[in-house]
Design an enzyme around this catalytic site. Sequence first.
Site, PDB file in Angstrom:
ATOM      1  N   CYS A  29       0.777  -1.236   0.000  1.00  0.00           N
ATOM      2  CA  CYS A  29       0.000   0.000   0.000  1.00  0.00           C
ATOM      3  C   CYS A  29       0.814   1.295   0.000  1.00  0.00           C
ATOM      4  CB  CYS A  29      -1.048  -0.003   1.098  1.00  0.00           C
ATOM      5  SG  CYS A  29      -0.659  -0.998   2.526  1.00  0.00           S
TER       6      CYS A  29
ATOM      7  N   ARG B 199       7.765 -10.675   5.084  1.00  0.00           N
ATOM      8  CA  ARG B 199       7.419 -10.445   6.475  1.00  0.00           C
ATOM      9  C   ARG B 199       8.219 -11.417   7.327  1.00  0.00           C
ATOM     10  NH1 ARG B 199       0.794  -9.891   5.953  1.00  0.00           N
ATOM     11  NH2 ARG B 199       0.883  -8.297   4.320  1.00  0.00           N
TER      12      ARG B 199
ATOM     13  N   GLN C  41       1.396 -10.923  -3.100  1.00  0.00           N
ATOM     14  CA  GLN C  41      -0.022 -10.642  -2.866  1.00  0.00           C
ATOM     15  C   GLN C  41      -0.648 -10.202  -4.178  1.00  0.00           C
ATOM     16  OE1 GLN C  41       0.436  -7.703   0.330  1.00  0.00           O
ATOM     17  NE2 GLN C  41      -0.928  -8.985   1.535  1.00  0.00           N
TER      18      GLN C  41
ATOM     19  N   ASP D  35      -2.617  -8.005  -4.983  1.00  0.00           N
ATOM     20  CA  ASP D  35      -3.169  -6.820  -4.363  1.00  0.00           C
ATOM     21  C   ASP D  35      -3.894  -5.936  -5.364  1.00  0.00           C
ATOM     22  OD1 ASP D  35      -3.481  -5.325  -2.128  1.00  0.00           O
ATOM     23  OD2 ASP D  35      -1.335  -5.230  -1.675  1.00  0.00           O
TER      24      ASP D  35
ATOM     25  N   HIS E 217      -5.509  -1.673  -5.125  1.00  0.00           N
ATOM     26  CA  HIS E 217      -6.019  -0.548  -4.365  1.00  0.00           C
ATOM     27  C   HIS E 217      -7.041   0.154  -5.222  1.00  0.00           C
ATOM     28  CE1 HIS E 217      -1.892  -1.202  -2.662  1.00  0.00           C
ATOM     29  NE2 HIS E 217      -2.700  -1.415  -1.637  1.00  0.00           N
TER      30      HIS E 217
ATOM     31  N   LYS F 215     -13.708  -4.415   7.422  1.00  0.00           N
ATOM     32  CA  LYS F 215     -13.318  -5.293   6.310  1.00  0.00           C
ATOM     33  C   LYS F 215     -14.275  -6.461   6.147  1.00  0.00           C
ATOM     34  CE  LYS F 215     -10.334  -8.186   9.156  1.00  0.00           C
ATOM     35  NZ  LYS F 215      -9.136  -9.007   9.229  1.00  0.00           N
TER      36      LYS F 215
ATOM     37  N   HIS G 280      -8.488  -1.767  -0.028  1.00  0.00           N
ATOM     38  CA  HIS G 280      -7.303  -2.592  -0.153  1.00  0.00           C
ATOM     39  C   HIS G 280      -7.860  -4.008  -0.242  1.00  0.00           C
ATOM     40  CE1 HIS G 280      -3.126  -3.595   1.181  1.00  0.00           C
ATOM     41  NE2 HIS G 280      -3.737  -4.718   1.423  1.00  0.00           N
TER      42      HIS G 280
END
Length: 636
Positions: free
Chosen positions: A329, A358, A376, A378, A380, A459, A505
């Site tokens: 992000c 991570r 990911q 991902d 946005h 979420k 997200h």
Amino acid sequence: MVTITFPDNSIKQFEQFPTGMDVAVGISEGFARNCVAMKIDDRLLDLHRPIKNDAHINFITVNDDQALDILRHSAAHVMAEAVLNLYPEAKLTIGPVVEDGFYYDIDMPPVSEDDLGKIEAEIQKIIKAKATFERRVVSRQEALEIFKDNPFKLELINELADQKISLYKNGQFIDLCRGPHIPHTGMIKGIKLMKISGAYWRADQSREQLQRLYGTAFFDKKKLNQYLHLIEEAKKRDHRKLGTRLDLFSFHDEAPGMAFFHARGMDMWNALLDYWRAAHRAGGYVETKTPVLLNRKLWEKSGHWENYRENMYTSVIDDEEYAIKPMNCPGGMILFKTRSYSYRDLPLRAGEVGLVHRHELSGALSGLFRVRSFHQDDAHIFMTPDQIETEVLGVLHLSEKIYRQFGLTFHLELSTRPEKSIGTDVQWEEATNGLKAALKQYGKEYIINEGDGAFYGPKIDIHIKDALGRTWQCGTVQLDMALPERFDLTYKGKDNEKHRPIMIHRVIYGSMERFFGILVEHFAGKFPLWLAPVQAVILPITQDLTDHAEFVKKDLDAAGIRCEVDHRNETLKKKIREAQVNYVPLIITIGEKEKESQTLSVRTLDGKVKMGVGVEDFVRPVLGHIKERTLDDIIL
RNA sequence: GCCCAUGUAGCUCAGUCGGUAGAGCGCUUCCUUGGUAAGGAAGAGGUUCACCAGUUCGAUUCUGGUCAUGGGCUCCA
């Protein structure tokens, strides 16, 4: 006189206080035998409790979900009793029900898996005795006296708010317990101790190390066997084993928690990604990419330095501190700020298959399911507040489309504002209502987890269910009210004023690596044609036909079919067997006849063989099948 | 990170009560040239048993530490 009202609103009156069992027997002996507990005005109670007031009654029978929990809790008591019989010095702590069974944490010398059989034998004795569970209510004082030798129970008793403390006794065994319990131990028809592990008292490392004995229990032996079978099946499907056998990926000491993808694994990976890109393109997404290594200042601004630091890998370059991204992000924020936006540009759906790292605890790593480096899928979505509903709905529809492609079903969970959170009440309400409105319009049932949202917004989590019925949280749709603020994102509205966009997200595969692992287990290595690492294998019947086999391979390569030639000097039978056990969807044999007639002999996974197929007549339906991404086996 | 277990050939595993290791599969070669679920034989492969120390005349085997993997705890995608 007591009046009992049944669920169908019929009434029955009793002169004396009946127990639940009395009422059940009044219906029929057979029914009573299947009763486990009862609900009196929505309070879950033991069947032997007398009913002293007029009440609504609802019996919990062996077929109810709740019954299984009651049984397993009782089974935990039985196991504890068995352990005490064998190890009189052991001190019991707590023994709750968990998803697939129960456990009991016990302060005792370490036991090994070999000891489980002994404990199980003791359990069987207790079950045979059909001991009843008797409830007793004592004062706090009495309870403290009864458990004076067990510091754990004393600690628990002292924490109980009630002055009245309930105990349960079966046989000679007494345990502190809220209940309820099954009428007698004989109802435990199937019980098995599964494993042992260490656990800390109250999950606190500074406290006593306990032995945790895991078990599971069912009302009938068949169900137990089914469950054990499921575990066996899951073991066979273990993606770590299949990943090695099918030559898809591997892990090495040089990079713990970070997968090496082999050529075949990459073929599957790319098939997954190709599909993802096609689906997102069709869904109005653009694709972006941001760097992996970013300056500390960015992470301070995003809040990660403060909140996520211990999970981040960092490095000093030219005296500046950098961090490898654990999330995409912040980079996405920078991208957004590279130009100005009008309300007409929104919603902006920017996808990114981002590689994140991570630093997970070493003990938490597990195959592809829990890694330190992953991609990911991902995206946005930047939008105006009134676009929340349609955009969230869009994500739900896209997720459904994608999961369906793999034959995965799913359920939804909404998480709302947690105690620690940023943003105003109005913002949260607007955001949460947006999600709820989208869910309502989507029309599928969902679970609400109050207070389980992220600190920056509510979420929706999407949990998929695989072929073995196991669920995995993969997708998530999170509204983020923090980052647009922190990065001062704006767009120009109709009013010619600056406005703050709302950001979504979201991920659908979640972690590509983990989703890959889930698919390996979901399909048990038998992938649909479009995903199969090797779609076709070409088997020359004799060695001197290898050249022709390679020649055919070139045609198939050119057509875009993933194929290999098995050129080992082995018998046809053997090569076929191997291809078949590895679920290669198309097995092509090349003999003299095929060479002469320029045809193929094709065996499909149903074991059927079609001879004399022209290359064109093979390629066309196969490509069609791949393009459709059908789950069914291909049959020519 | 913590607890327990494990770590021997590419894979799956056996073994050495301390005297420098073996099987099956796989791989290579040879025989076989086989038409739809395991043909036969020989051979190569371990910097010598995850790594580093210690004990010992001698360690893969015993002890300690490190790393990794597995099952849990915790946390999460």
